[in-house]
Design a protein around this motif. Structure first.
Motif, PDB file in Angstrom:
ATOM      1  N   THR A 246       0.966  -1.205  -0.163  1.00  0.00           N
ATOM      2  CA  THR A 246       0.015  -0.095   0.189  1.00  0.00           C
ATOM      3  C   THR A 246       0.923   1.454   0.171  1.00  0.00           C
ATOM      4  OG1 THR A 246      -1.762  -1.240   1.039  1.00  0.00           O
ATOM      5  CG2 THR A 246      -1.897   1.263   1.270  1.00  0.00           C
ATOM      6  N   ALA A 247       1.795   1.304   1.002  1.00  0.00           N
ATOM      7  CA  ALA A 247       2.714   2.427   1.042  1.00  0.00           C
ATOM      8  C   ALA A 247       3.593   2.603  -0.201  1.00  0.00           C
ATOM      9  CB  ALA A 247       3.803   2.242   2.100  1.00  0.00           C
ATOM     10  N   LEU A 248       3.843   1.474  -1.161  1.00  0.00           N
ATOM     11  CA  LEU A 248       4.548   1.527  -2.290  1.00  0.00           C
ATOM     12  C   LEU A 248       3.691   2.204  -3.328  1.00  0.00           C
ATOM     13  CD1 LEU A 248       7.390   0.420  -3.162  1.00  0.00           C
ATOM     14  CD2 LEU A 248       6.242  -1.461  -4.045  1.00  0.00           C
ATOM     15  N   GLY A 249       2.470   1.993  -3.235  1.00  0.00           N
ATOM     16  CA  GLY A 249       1.527   2.624  -4.296  1.00  0.00           C
ATOM     17  C   GLY A 249       1.321   4.008  -3.949  1.00  0.00           C
ATOM     18  N   PRO A 258      -4.557   2.856   8.165  1.00  0.00           N
ATOM     19  CA  PRO A 258      -5.502   1.751   8.275  1.00  0.00           C
ATOM     20  C   PRO A 258      -4.917   0.483   8.147  1.00  0.00           C
ATOM     21  CG  PRO A 258      -6.650   3.625   7.204  1.00  0.00           C
ATOM     22  CD  PRO A 258      -4.954   3.632   7.155  1.00  0.00           C
ATOM     23  N   VAL A 259      -4.213   0.182   6.972  1.00  0.00           N
ATOM     24  CA  VAL A 259      -3.541  -0.999   6.372  1.00  0.00           C
ATOM     25  C   VAL A 259      -2.566  -1.524   7.554  1.00  0.00           C
ATOM     26  CG1 VAL A 259      -2.396  -2.457   4.793  1.00  0.00           C
ATOM     27  CG2 VAL A 259      -4.088  -0.641   4.115  1.00  0.00           C
ATOM     28  N   THR A 260      -1.678  -0.577   7.771  1.00  0.00           N
ATOM     29  CA  THR A 260      -0.507  -0.787   8.728  1.00  0.00           C
ATOM     30  C   THR A 260      -0.895  -1.356  10.225  1.00  0.00           C
ATOM     31  OG1 THR A 260       0.661   1.009   7.759  1.00  0.00           O
ATOM     32  CG2 THR A 260       1.564   0.113   9.916  1.00  0.00           C
ATOM     33  N   TYR A 261      -2.124  -0.539  10.567  1.00  0.00           N
ATOM     34  CA  TYR A 261      -2.736  -1.013  11.857  1.00  0.00           C
ATOM     35  C   TYR A 261      -3.459  -2.394  12.059  1.00  0.00           C
ATOM     36  CZ  TYR A 261      -6.382  -0.962  15.632  1.00  0.00           C
ATOM     37  OH  TYR A 261      -7.242  -1.399  16.407  1.00  0.00           O
TER      38      TYR A 261
END
Length: 416
Positions: A246-249, A258-261
């Motif tokens: 997600t962070a790459l995109g 939210p995804v990291t959490y």
């Protein structure tokens, strides 16, 4: 991917500026090229004026806000984030000392405007002295920020937060839109100098090294976190892959929260601990950014035969770590705040700073992905230390400050 969204991103504009700068260097007359050299001269002088103000405006409220946070676990988490960021800088110094003598051998750079008598010199220049130096800005922001945590001066705190918002608007509406022109002028000048090929070849090697080093850093982080938390580091890292992707995109730590959490909770971290550490680390843990900036800076110094001693490197790393931890939201993962230290501590000129910005933004996504994935490792360590018992009140007290910062930076995130 939506082309309109892609074309509005800073990365896309920087890439276009680099390509156009290279192409135009083949046919631009000197008289026209000097227009862009003049712009770069003026913009570089403005950055020299603006950077100390930016550092003061960002770091002062950040330190004061951290002091008003949730006490013990805020200090522990921030301390671990800072330690991880500094370690990344030391890793970069070790890698550069080991690899650059062989990989960058016989590679050299010259100033973008150094091409003979009168060639590509600016038409005119306006001196723009800064109101104070970079070190003065750092010391003043530390002093006022720490003092405000003791005095609890709500009026002064509100004032510096307003100043922070004003400076962020200047960055979003003035600095960021002009950066592609600045980069275009740099590559146009290098192309007309004849030193473009060697520079791109050398920096292409450094870019690859930087990407590979982010994975090495993550391996080390999760090995340490896995040992501390008693969990399988490989499985823990695999659980964080959705956050990495997600962070790459998105190239945004805030957008990935939210995804990291969710990924962090899959590693056995208590929800209250994950809800505390993930938003906090999104703005304080920048190990991937530190790694990239240090590798690029040391490469430029090596290619320019500039002196780099270990005391000089460690001083730069320690100060850069503090600046990035205390100054969340700077476009491009704190590279703008780092420019002040690059000039004052390492002696970089405007062309070298511009090359740093271009190289940093080119692989910004990998640094951001490294940052947020490492947040999961820090959460595992904090969860072990806190035994999952960070209270809701502590979580909310810190999140109130962090969410403010994240909301204020939405406009910047959309531009990067």
């Amino acid at each position: 991917m939506d082309f309109k969204r892609l074309s509005s991103s800073l990365l896309f504009k920087i890439i276009v500026a680099i390509i156009l700068g290279i192409i135009c260097s083949f046919f631009f007359p000197d008289s026209l090229a000097r227009v862009f050299v003049t712009f770069n001269e003026l913009f570089g002088n403005f950055l020299g004026f603006f950077i100390p103000v930016l550092i003061f405006a960002l770091i002062t409220p950040a330190i004061a806000g951290l002091g008003r946070g949730a006490g013990k676990w805020l200090a522990v988490t921030t301390g671990i984030a800072y330690g991880s960021t500094v370690f990344a800088g030391l890793l970069a110094f070790g890698a550069s000392a080991l690899l650059y003598p062989s990989l960058l051998q016989h590679q050299a750079m010259v100033d973008a405007v150094d091409v003979g008598e009168g060639a590509l010199s600016s038409y005119f220049s306006i001196d723009m002295p800064a109101p104070f130096g970079v070190m003065t800005a750092l010391l003043l922001s530390f002093t006022l920020g720490v003092a405000m945590t003791a005095v609890k001066s709500d009026t002064l705190y509100s004032t510096v937060r307003d100043l922070e918002r004003v400076i962020m608007r200047v960055i979003a509406r003035f600095i960021i839109p002009l950066l592609p022109i600045f980069i275009f002028g740099l590559f146009l000048s290098m192309g007309m100098n004849g030193n473009l090929t060697s520079t791109l070849t050398s920096f292409g090697t450094v870019l690859i090294i930087a990407i590979l080093m982010t994975f090495i850093l993550l391996v080390i982080q999760f090995a340490i976190a896995g040992a501390a938390a008693g969990r399988n580091p490989v499985r823990a890292f695999l659980n964080m892959l959705p956050a990495y992707g997600t962070a790459l995109g998105t190239s945004s730590s805030a957008a990935t929260i939210p995804v990291t959490y969710a990924c962090t909770k899959r590693n056995g971290v208590a929800p209250t601990v994950a809800g505390f550490t993930v938003p906090l680390c999104a703005t304080t843990h920048l190990s991937g950014s530190m790694l990239k900036i240090s590798l690029f800076a040391f490469a430029i110094m090596y290619m320019n035969d500039m002196e780099l001693t270990f005391p000089m490197a460690i001083g730069f790393i320690l100060m850069l770590g503090v600046t990035m931890v205390a100054a969340p939201g700077v476009p491009g993962g704190a590279i703008m705040a780092a420019t002040g230290l690059l000039a004052s501590m390492l002696g970089f000129n405007d062309e070298q700073v511009a090359l740093m910005i271009a190289a940093y933004i080119a692989i910004d996504s990998f640094g951001t992905a490294c940052n947020v994935t490492g947040d999961g490792a820090i959460a595992m360590v904090v969860n072990k230390l806190a035994k999952g018992q960070i209270s809701r009140s502590e979580q909310q007290e810190t999140l109130g400050y962090e969410v403010d910062i994240i909301e204020e930076d939405e406009e910047l995130d959309s531009k990067i």
